[in-house]
Design a protein around this motif. Structure first.
Motif, PDB file in Angstrom:
ATOM      1  N   LYS A   1       1.045  -0.950   0.373  1.00  9.29           N
ATOM      2  CA  LYS A   1      -0.156  -0.365  -0.049  1.00  9.29           C
ATOM      3  C   LYS A   1       0.476   1.558  -0.215  1.00  9.29           C
ATOM      4  O   LYS A   1       2.257   1.779   1.293  1.00  9.29           O
ATOM      5  CB  LYS A   1      -0.901  -0.551   1.041  1.00  9.29           C
TER       6      LYS A   1
ATOM      7  N   PHE B   1       0.700   5.206   0.622  1.00  8.39           N
ATOM      8  CA  PHE B   1       0.170   6.359   1.069  1.00  8.39           C
ATOM      9  C   PHE B   1       1.180   7.305   0.670  1.00  8.39           C
ATOM     10  O   PHE B   1       2.297   8.242   0.500  1.00  8.39           O
ATOM     11  CB  PHE B   1       0.472   6.204   3.034  1.00  8.39           C
TER      12      PHE B   1
ATOM     13  N   SER C   1      -2.402   9.619   9.915  1.00  9.52           N
ATOM     14  CA  SER C   1      -3.842   8.536  10.039  1.00  9.52           C
ATOM     15  C   SER C   1      -3.472   7.798  10.991  1.00  9.52           C
ATOM     16  O   SER C   1      -2.747   7.158  11.093  1.00  9.52           O
ATOM     17  CB  SER C   1      -4.378   8.505   8.864  1.00  9.52           C
ATOM     18  N   GLN C   2      -5.054   7.556  11.166  1.00  4.27           N
ATOM     19  CA  GLN C   2      -5.491   5.874  11.981  1.00  4.27           C
ATOM     20  C   GLN C   2      -5.102   4.698  11.529  1.00  4.27           C
ATOM     21  O   GLN C   2      -3.901   4.030  11.987  1.00  4.27           O
ATOM     22  CB  GLN C   2      -6.522   5.838  12.205  1.00  4.27           C
ATOM     23  N   GLU C   3      -5.026   5.449  10.307  1.00  5.11           N
ATOM     24  CA  GLU C   3      -5.377   3.814   9.070  1.00  5.11           C
ATOM     25  C   GLU C   3      -3.166   3.968   9.398  1.00  5.11           C
ATOM     26  O   GLU C   3      -2.224   2.579   8.433  1.00  5.11           O
ATOM     27  CB  GLU C   3      -5.915   4.149   7.854  1.00  5.11           C
ATOM     28  N   LEU C   4      -2.584   5.002   9.100  1.00  2.00           N
ATOM     29  CA  LEU C   4      -1.509   4.750   8.231  1.00  2.00           C
ATOM     30  C   LEU C   4      -0.458   4.741  10.019  1.00  2.00           C
ATOM     31  O   LEU C   4       0.245   3.713   9.800  1.00  2.00           O
ATOM     32  CB  LEU C   4      -1.063   6.284   7.946  1.00  2.00           C
TER      33      LEU C   4
ATOM     34  N   THR D   1      -1.436   2.315  11.923  1.00  2.00           N
ATOM     35  CA  THR D   1      -1.396   0.787  12.438  1.00  2.00           C
ATOM     36  C   THR D   1      -0.416   0.669  11.368  1.00  2.00           C
ATOM     37  O   THR D   1       0.312  -0.172  12.186  1.00  2.00           O
ATOM     38  CB  THR D   1      -2.374   0.809  12.393  1.00  2.00           C
ATOM     39  N   ALA D   2      -0.467   0.616  10.332  1.00  2.00           N
ATOM     40  CA  ALA D   2       0.504   0.056   9.102  1.00  2.00           C
ATOM     41  C   ALA D   2       1.950   0.397   9.776  1.00  2.00           C
ATOM     42  O   ALA D   2       2.508  -0.251   9.269  1.00  2.00           O
ATOM     43  CB  ALA D   2      -0.061   1.018   7.917  1.00  2.00           C
TER      44      ALA D   2
ATOM     45  N   ASN E   1       2.927  -1.670  12.175  1.00  2.00           N
ATOM     46  CA  ASN E   1       2.546  -2.961  11.722  1.00  2.00           C
ATOM     47  C   ASN E   1       3.710  -3.448  10.697  1.00  2.00           C
ATOM     48  O   ASN E   1       3.595  -4.567   9.882  1.00  2.00           O
ATOM     49  CB  ASN E   1       1.458  -3.904  11.774  1.00  2.00           C
TER      50      ASN E   1
ATOM     51  N   TYR F   1       3.787   3.798  18.446  1.00  2.00           N
ATOM     52  CA  TYR F   1       2.543   3.800  17.040  1.00  2.00           C
ATOM     53  C   TYR F   1       1.547   2.994  17.763  1.00  2.00           C
ATOM     54  O   TYR F   1       1.878   1.457  18.689  1.00  2.00           O
ATOM     55  CB  TYR F   1       2.762   3.236  15.719  1.00  2.00           C
TER      56      TYR F   1
END
Length: 206
Positions: free
Chosen positions: A149, A151, A163-166, A168-169, A172, A206
């Motif tokens: 992915k 970003f 962002s919260q999505e980033l 998390t990425a 992990n 994070y």
């Protein structure tokens, strides 16, 4: 680290330390939050969040930043040199600061160096330390590839919100170097990477 009363918990929120009552935040026990606070107090301390070409900080490690203007928060500093030796003319340095809420990037280009002479007893001697001429570049966009992915972040003054999505990425991300692309003012692209040590350190913030 201050001694915490039993009825008060400290929770890391974004870029600051918030003091919360355990009744307001039932998801965290007093012991869990106290443990989190103690872990952050054991980290190396950095007294400024400002980025500069010659800064001296622990690289690729989680640190506790206590900035006189921004307060206290966690972060990871990363540095990568492109184009060979740092003092070489035309070499580029990418410095970044990764915090729970933002990424800050500083791109500098070494445009040359010169010896600075000094005078003594009527004679001229070259100084052992050269003077560097460094130009700072404005970063308009930041692209990161985490696994498959990509970003794309837009920012101003080299600062990009996470962002919260980033987040998390990043937490992990695989245990390997991570590719980034910086788009400078005027459209020039600089491809760099984040080292494996920094990627590992992200798991602490994070």
């Amino acid at each position: 680290m201050m001694n915490l009363p039993q009825t008060i918990s400290v929770l890391l929120l974004g870029t600051s330390l918030a003091v919360l009552s355990p009744q307001v935040c039932p998801a965290f026990t007093v012991q869990e939050v106290a443990s989190l606070a103690k872990a952050s107090s054991d980290l190396p301390l950095v007294k400024s969040a400002g980025l500069s070409p010659d800064m001296d900080v622990p690289w690729s490690k989680a640190v506790r930043i206590v900035d006189p203007f921004e307060g206290e928060f966690l972060g990871v500093f990363d540095r990568n040199s492109l184009g060979g030796y740092l003092l070489r003319e035309g070499s580029t340095q990418v410095i970044s600061l990764w915090t729970p809420s933002s990424i800050r990037v500083l791109v500098t280009v070494n445009s040359g160096e010169a010896m600075s002479p000094f005078y003594t007893a009527g004679r001229v001697y070259p100084r052992p330390d050269p003077l560097r001429f460094v130009a700072t570049k404005k970063v308009d966009k930041l692209l990161l590839k985490v696994r498959e992915k990509v970003f794309q972040l837009d920012g101003s003054t080299g600062t990009f919100a996470i962002s919260q999505e980033l987040a998390t990425a990043l937490k992990n991300a695989p245990d390997e170097n991570l590719d980034i692309r910086l788009v400078l003012e005027g459209g020039q692209a600089v491809d760099s990477e984040i080292g494996k040590g920094t990627v590992k350190a992200w798991r602490n913030i994070y």
